[in-house]
Design an enzyme around this catalytic site. Structure first.
Site, PDB file in Angstrom:
ATOM      1  N   HIS A  20       0.834   5.361   1.100  1.00 62.13           N
ATOM      2  CA  HIS A  20       0.186   6.423   1.874  1.00 62.13           C
ATOM      3  C   HIS A  20       0.213   7.721   1.062  1.00 62.13           C
ATOM      4  O   HIS A  20       1.264   8.090   0.523  1.00 62.13           O
ATOM      5  CB  HIS A  20       0.952   6.688   3.173  1.00 62.13           C
ATOM      6  CG  HIS A  20       1.029   5.517   4.102  1.00 62.13           C
ATOM      7  ND1 HIS A  20       0.250   5.405   5.224  1.00 62.13           N
ATOM      8  CD2 HIS A  20       1.802   4.397   4.079  1.00 62.13           C
ATOM      9  CE1 HIS A  20       0.540   4.277   5.864  1.00 62.13           C
ATOM     10  NE2 HIS A  20       1.489   3.646   5.182  1.00 62.13           N
ATOM     11  N   HIS A  35       0.847  -1.195   0.000  1.00 62.04           N
ATOM     12  CA  HIS A  35       0.000   0.000   0.000  1.00 62.04           C
ATOM     13  C   HIS A  35       0.879   1.239   0.000  1.00 62.04           C
ATOM     14  O   HIS A  35       2.034   1.198   0.453  1.00 62.04           O
ATOM     15  CB  HIS A  35      -0.949   0.012   1.200  1.00 62.04           C
ATOM     16  CG  HIS A  35      -0.254  -0.098   2.520  1.00 62.04           C
ATOM     17  ND1 HIS A  35       0.146  -1.307   3.039  1.00 62.04           N
ATOM     18  CD2 HIS A  35       0.134   0.843   3.422  1.00 62.04           C
ATOM     19  CE1 HIS A  35       0.730  -1.103   4.205  1.00 62.04           C
ATOM     20  NE2 HIS A  35       0.750   0.191   4.451  1.00 62.04           N
TER      21      HIS A  35
HETATM   22  P1  AMP Z   1       2.109   0.616   7.268  1.00 65.20           P
HETATM   23  O1  AMP Z   1       1.914  -0.873   7.114  1.00 65.20           O
HETATM   24  O2  AMP Z   1       3.028   0.929   8.400  1.00 65.20           O
HETATM   25  O3  AMP Z   1       2.504   1.304   6.004  1.00 65.20           O
HETATM   26  O4  AMP Z   1       0.737   1.276   7.708  1.00 65.20           O
HETATM   27  C1  AMP Z   1      -0.502   0.642   7.704  1.00 65.20           C
HETATM   28  C2  AMP Z   1      -1.540   1.726   7.808  1.00 65.20           C
HETATM   29  O5  AMP Z   1      -2.814   1.110   7.762  1.00 65.20           O
HETATM   30  C3  AMP Z   1      -1.490   2.555   9.105  1.00 65.20           C
HETATM   31  O6  AMP Z   1      -1.341   3.927   8.737  1.00 65.20           O
HETATM   32  C4  AMP Z   1      -2.829   2.286   9.773  1.00 65.20           C
HETATM   33  O7  AMP Z   1      -3.353   3.429  10.377  1.00 65.20           O
HETATM   34  C5  AMP Z   1      -3.680   1.827   8.611  1.00 65.20           C
HETATM   35  N1  AMP Z   1      -4.757   0.900   8.923  1.00 65.20           N
HETATM   36  C6  AMP Z   1      -4.704  -0.195   9.721  1.00 65.20           C
HETATM   37  N2  AMP Z   1      -5.895  -0.820   9.730  1.00 65.20           N
HETATM   38  C7  AMP Z   1      -6.711  -0.123   8.899  1.00 65.20           C
HETATM   39  C8  AMP Z   1      -8.063  -0.268   8.477  1.00 65.20           C
HETATM   40  N3  AMP Z   1      -8.826  -1.261   8.919  1.00 65.20           N
HETATM   41  N4  AMP Z   1      -8.580   0.646   7.626  1.00 65.20           N
HETATM   42  C9  AMP Z   1      -7.815   1.669   7.190  1.00 65.20           C
HETATM   43  N5  AMP Z   1      -6.537   1.867   7.549  1.00 65.20           N
HETATM   44  C10 AMP Z   1      -5.992   0.981   8.390  1.00 65.20           C
END
Ligand code: AMP
Length: 143
Positions: free
Chosen positions: A107, A105
């Site tokens: 951001h 993903h």
């Molecule tokens: P990262 O894997 O560190 O790049 O970040 C994962 C991102 O997913 C974090 O910013 C979380 O806030 C976000 N996140 C986790 N669970 C959910 C969810 N159910 N819906 C939307 N965002 C999420």
């Protein structure tokens, strides 16, 4: 070190299958985008390819063209929707980098002059705020 395999029960795989809810702003045949529930700033959006991979390191390169086409669309939309001065794009690979969800993903975070990002693992946003922000982004994507 050998990386772990892709886990089909990660939270974004569940969102992709519609098993848990999300505030979606965009979807096409290859990519979805939805609001981050713990935003580092207003309008923090995640852009997620439908193709399964843990992160960028094990992704099929064919994933990147549709993914980054949508990253650009969403970046332009959040900039417009929130009147932002800039947009930060972040992407993490494996725990040492700060990755916490193991489905690739990107951001997309609107930025404002002089305002720092909130911490990466901050608090949950109110659902009504996420609904309102998703509407603003959908409107900007549609125009
Ligand atoms: P990262 O894997 O560190 O790049 O970040 C994962 C991102 O997913 C974090 O910013 C979380 O806030 C976000 N996140 C986790 N669970 C959910 C969810 N159910 N819906 C939307 N965002 C999420």
């Amino acid at each position: 070190m050998t990386e772990a395999a892709y886990d089909t029960d990660n939270i974004f795989a569940k969102i992709l299958r519609g098993e848990i809810p999300s505030h979606r702003v965009y979807e096409d045949e290859a990519v979805i985008a939805f609001m981050d529930v713990m935003p580092q700033g207003s309008g923090h959006t995640l852009v997620v390819p439908k193709a399964p991979s843990r992160n960028l390191l094990d992704a099929n390169p064919s994933t990147f063209d549709p993914l980054f086409t949508v990253v650009q669309k969403v970046a332009l939309a959040v900039k417009k929707a929130f009147g932002a001065d800039g947009v930060t794009i972040l992407q993490f690979n494996e725990p040492a980098s700060g990755q916490t969800v193991y489905h690739l993903h990107v951001h997309v975070i609107p930025r404002f002059d002089g305002i720092p990002l909130k911490p990466h693992t901050g608090g949950m946003e109110k659902p009504e705020v996420l609904v309102e922000n998703a509407e603003k982004i959908r409107a900007a994507l549609g125009s």
